[in-house]
Design an enzyme around this catalytic site. Structure first.
Site, PDB file in Angstrom:
ATOM      1  N   GLY A 214       0.826  -1.207   0.000  1.00 30.50           N
ATOM      2  CA  GLY A 214       0.000   0.000   0.000  1.00 30.50           C
ATOM      3  C   GLY A 214       0.857   1.252   0.000  1.00 30.50           C
ATOM      4  O   GLY A 214       2.094   1.197   0.080  1.00 30.50           O
TER       5      GLY A 214
ATOM      6  N   THR B 181       0.136   9.443   1.072  1.00 37.59           N
ATOM      7  CA  THR B 181       0.785  10.680   0.636  1.00 37.59           C
ATOM      8  C   THR B 181       2.160  10.834   1.256  1.00 37.59           C
ATOM      9  O   THR B 181       3.097  11.288   0.595  1.00 37.59           O
ATOM     10  CB  THR B 181      -0.085  11.886   1.029  1.00 37.59           C
ATOM     11  OG1 THR B 181      -1.392  11.724   0.458  1.00 37.59           O
ATOM     12  CG2 THR B 181       0.528  13.178   0.522  1.00 37.59           C
TER      13      THR B 181
ATOM     14  N   LYS C 273      -6.958  -5.499   5.675  1.00 38.27           N
ATOM     15  CA  LYS C 273      -7.207  -4.530   4.605  1.00 38.27           C
ATOM     16  C   LYS C 273      -7.953  -3.316   5.143  1.00 38.27           C
ATOM     17  O   LYS C 273      -8.692  -3.411   6.128  1.00 38.27           O
ATOM     18  CB  LYS C 273      -8.035  -5.164   3.498  1.00 38.27           C
ATOM     19  CG  LYS C 273      -7.329  -6.289   2.758  1.00 38.27           C
ATOM     20  CD  LYS C 273      -8.216  -6.820   1.630  1.00 38.27           C
ATOM     21  CE  LYS C 273      -7.512  -7.917   0.846  1.00 38.27           C
ATOM     22  NZ  LYS C 273      -8.359  -8.422  -0.271  1.00 38.27           N
TER      23      LYS C 273
ATOM     24  N   ASP D 104      -8.551  12.101  12.056  1.00 37.92           N
ATOM     25  CA  ASP D 104      -8.357  11.759  10.640  1.00 37.92           C
ATOM     26  C   ASP D 104      -8.818  10.327  10.371  1.00 37.92           C
ATOM     27  O   ASP D 104      -8.158   9.568   9.659  1.00 37.92           O
ATOM     28  CB  ASP D 104      -6.881  11.913  10.271  1.00 37.92           C
ATOM     29  CG  ASP D 104      -6.663  11.950   8.758  1.00 37.92           C
ATOM     30  OD1 ASP D 104      -7.609  12.303   8.027  1.00 37.92           O
ATOM     31  OD2 ASP D 104      -5.538  11.621   8.311  1.00 37.92           O
ATOM     32  N   LEU D 105      -9.988   9.970  10.875  1.00 41.95           N
ATOM     33  CA  LEU D 105     -10.441   8.579  10.835  1.00 41.95           C
ATOM     34  C   LEU D 105     -11.252   8.282   9.569  1.00 41.95           C
ATOM     35  O   LEU D 105     -12.409   7.866   9.631  1.00 41.95           O
ATOM     36  CB  LEU D 105     -11.265   8.273  12.092  1.00 41.95           C
ATOM     37  CG  LEU D 105     -11.443   6.798  12.448  1.00 41.95           C
ATOM     38  CD1 LEU D 105     -10.119   6.084  12.565  1.00 41.95           C
ATOM     39  CD2 LEU D 105     -12.235   6.662  13.747  1.00 41.95           C
TER      40      LEU D 105
ATOM     41  N   ASP E  30      -2.680   5.156  11.902  1.00 41.83           N
ATOM     42  CA  ASP E  30      -2.273   6.483  11.437  1.00 41.83           C
ATOM     43  C   ASP E  30      -2.705   7.596  12.392  1.00 41.83           C
ATOM     44  O   ASP E  30      -3.804   8.153  12.299  1.00 41.83           O
ATOM     45  CB  ASP E  30      -2.814   6.764  10.039  1.00 41.83           C
ATOM     46  CG  ASP E  30      -2.124   7.968   9.394  1.00 41.83           C
ATOM     47  OD1 ASP E  30      -1.357   8.654  10.101  1.00 41.83           O
ATOM     48  OD2 ASP E  30      -2.335   8.212   8.203  1.00 41.83           O
TER      49      ASP E  30
END
Length: 601
Positions: free
Chosen positions: A296, A299, A413, A450-451, A488
């Site tokens: 994967g 940015t 995933k 940022d979910l 993240d």
């Protein structure tokens, strides 16, 4: 023949009288260094040295023929020639010999003299200018006079003095090498002497060599030397050969640290490193490098599968853009590193834990790396690009490029690509995310911020329930065979108990300029309205905004087996969530009631 012999005797006698008849007196003058000279007469001098020869031609101008020895504040001894001050005939100026053509006159070289006095300063004076106002321990002005056995080399002697006076030392490189050397100290004196001198002693040593040091308080001149307590200190034998072998390695480490700023060194420390690793060194702990494949991208970095784990590689501190974005700074990644380790604590499901959950991705390790992408990584990147047409730049990085590599549990995933089979799986997704955010809110005032559906991973397993603990209350959540992992934490905010970590999103105005109608862009703008651009503050409502976003994604972006009744239930949940101020409130919604085996009140 007899007359010739008498004549020869007279000649010799007359020459001796001419040569030694008028010898100047040589006397020692005791004086302070750099003070104005005072005229002396023969009656003022304390002692004379006879028998020395001197040239009377330059007598009035040669006032000293011995070097004045300075020992930093101590009295110096200078030896001067006693000369006749009667007026004398000025000698003719001596002409300098002509310099032959084509020859260059070299400037005088005083390098040997400089090295001599540098050695005297560095190795002979163990302490200078002791304070007369303080009277105890090394830092309070006591002078050390060592009575030690002969040391085989100057380096050994310097090392001993270095241990007692860190201000001395001719070379910063040597200081760095020997500062962490094998020398340790162990007092073997009586308890009273130890307490009175308050000498700190590190761990015990197995050394056999013993040196004796007398501690002489500089403020008490009346104290006799024999009355001064004596401390015997064992000094461990120094293997200079081994130490010097480390010279190049130590010098490289010092020069490496000089290349980095404090935030980068703090980042290294948070990752348990003293210098950056290379990629192969980091990957070899988790898998065979040849087995690495890309799975994967984002940015700010790439994701690679390394055995059972996933490695996320984020370039940092470069002076060029990557994938069209400015590279993140070390201080930004430092906060994400600390945040990741903090959330790892929530995986502790012991009964005494007040808050725990398995909803956040498990962090196995985090490393700072430096150098270009390894050929194995480049090959994996190009293979993925050939199949998926990468949107990122080809990884062509310079030698000094740095990265942070997150070694994470393989969470499956992301929601964007994961196929949900039915409404129960969709409900399990929502309840696990909501309960996980609720636990992190209560434990650390956590907000993800940022979910989106790329930051929620899903995998299938055989477990039917998962344990959660919220404010000391244990509950089990039905999974219907799926488990989520939140990833993240770049934009996240957390209160670790020692400091608040957050990213000031006001410095990134483009984050809030996404297309109208886009669910993710609209959520960023709603967050800005809730926080009023004060991103350091605690606003648990931001977690609810992302839960509303997830319901919208399930209704509009994901296809799974569901009835019209199921859709009405999702829309009703979204409407009720508009009233909640935190995930803790949302987890008590009736939509989740039959998913919790123990009700949270």
């Amino acid at each position: 023949m007899g007359q010739r012999g008498d004549l020869w005797s007279e000649i010799i006698k007359s020459e001796e009288e001419d040569s030694f008849g008028d010898i100047p007196k040589i006397e020692a003058v005791y004086q302070r260094r750099n003070r104005p000279e005072k005229s002396s007469t023969a009656a003022d001098l304390s002692c004379s040295v006879k028998g020395a020869r001197t040239n009377l031609i330059n007598g009035p101008k040669r006032d000293s023929w011995a070097r004045s020895l300075s020992t930093r504040g101590r009295e110096s001894i200078a030896v001067r020639a006693y000369v006749n001050n009667q007026p004398q005939k000025k000698p003719a100026r001596r002409k300098k010999p002509a310099i032959p053509k084509g020859k260059v006159v070299k400037a005088p070289d005083f390098q040997e003299e400089k090295e001599y006095f540098r050695d005297v300063d560095a190795f002979e004076l163990l302490e200078e200018s002791p304070s007369p106002n303080k009277s105890s321990t090394w830092t309070m002005g006591e002078q050390v006079v060592s009575e030690m056995p002969h040391l085989s080399t100057r380096l050994e002697k310097w090392l001993i003095s270095k241990k007692f006076n860190r201000a001395s030392g001719p070379s910063s490189t040597l200081s760095k090498i020997f500062e962490n050397s094998a020398t340790r100290l162990e007092p073997i004196c009586d308890d009273e002497a130890s307490e009175s001198l308050a000498l700190k002693t590190p761990e015990k040593s197995s050394a056999s060599n013993t040196s004796v040091f007398r501690l002489i308080p500089s403020c008490d001149n009346s104290l006799a030397a024999e009355d001064v307590p004596v401390i015997k200190i064992k000094t461990e034998a120094i293997d200079l050969e081994d130490e010097l072998k480390q010279l190049s390695l130590t010098s490289d480490l010092i020069s490496t640290h000089l290349d980095f700023d404090k935030s980068f060194l703090d980042l290294l420390s948070a990752c348990g490193q003293i210098k950056p690793s290379n990629f192969l060194e980091a990957f070899s702990k988790f898998c065979e490098p040849e087995s690495i494949v890309k799975i994967g991208e984002g940015t700010y970095g790439e994701a690679f599968l390394t055995g059972p784990s996933v490695c996320k590689i984020v370039p940092i501190d470069g002076d060029f853009t990557v994938n069209g974005e400015v590279q993140k700074r070390a201080d930004e990644l430092l906060e994400e590193v600390i945040l990741s380790w903090t959330l790892n604590q929530l995986r502790d499901s012991e009964t005494e834990a007040q808050n725990s959950c398995p909803a956040f991705i498990k962090t196995h390790d985090i490393k700072v790396c430096q150098g270009p992408y390894d050929p194995i990584l480049v090959k994996a990147w190009e293979e993925w690009d050939a199949e998926h047409s990468s949107e990122n730049d080809h990884p062509d990085f310079p030698e000094k490029q740095c990265y942070v590599m997150f070694v994470l549990e393989h969470g499956g995933k992301d929601l964007e690509s994961f196929v949900l089979l039915n409404f129960d799986e969709a409900r399990s997704l929502l309840v696990q995310v909501t309960a996980g955010l609720a636990v992190a809110e209560v434990a650390f005032e956590f907000e993800h911020r940022d979910l989106h559906w790329g930051n929620i991973l899903l995998s299938r397993n055989n477990s039917s329930t998962l344990p959660f603990i919220l404010e000391g209350k244990q509950v089990s959540i039905k999974t219907f065979g799926i488990q989520i992992s939140i990833i993240d934490f770049t934009l996240s905010r957390i209160n670790t108990g020692e400091k608040i970590l957050f990213l000031d999103l006001s410095s990134d105005p483009y984050l809030f300029k996404g297309p109208k109608g886009d669910k993710q862009s609209e959520t960023y703008r709603k967050m800005k309205a809730v926080t009023d651009d004060y991103w350091e503050g605690s606003f648990a409502r931001t977690n609810v905004l992302w839960l509303i976003y997830l319901v919208d994604i399930l209704l509009t972006k994901k296809s799974f087996e569901r009835s019209s009744k199921n859709e009405r239930e999702l829309r009703s949940l979204k409407k009720r969530m508009e009233k909640y101020e935190s995930a803790k409130e949302a987890v008590s919604d009736p939509f989740f009631s039959d998913m919790l085996m123990d009700q949270i009140s």
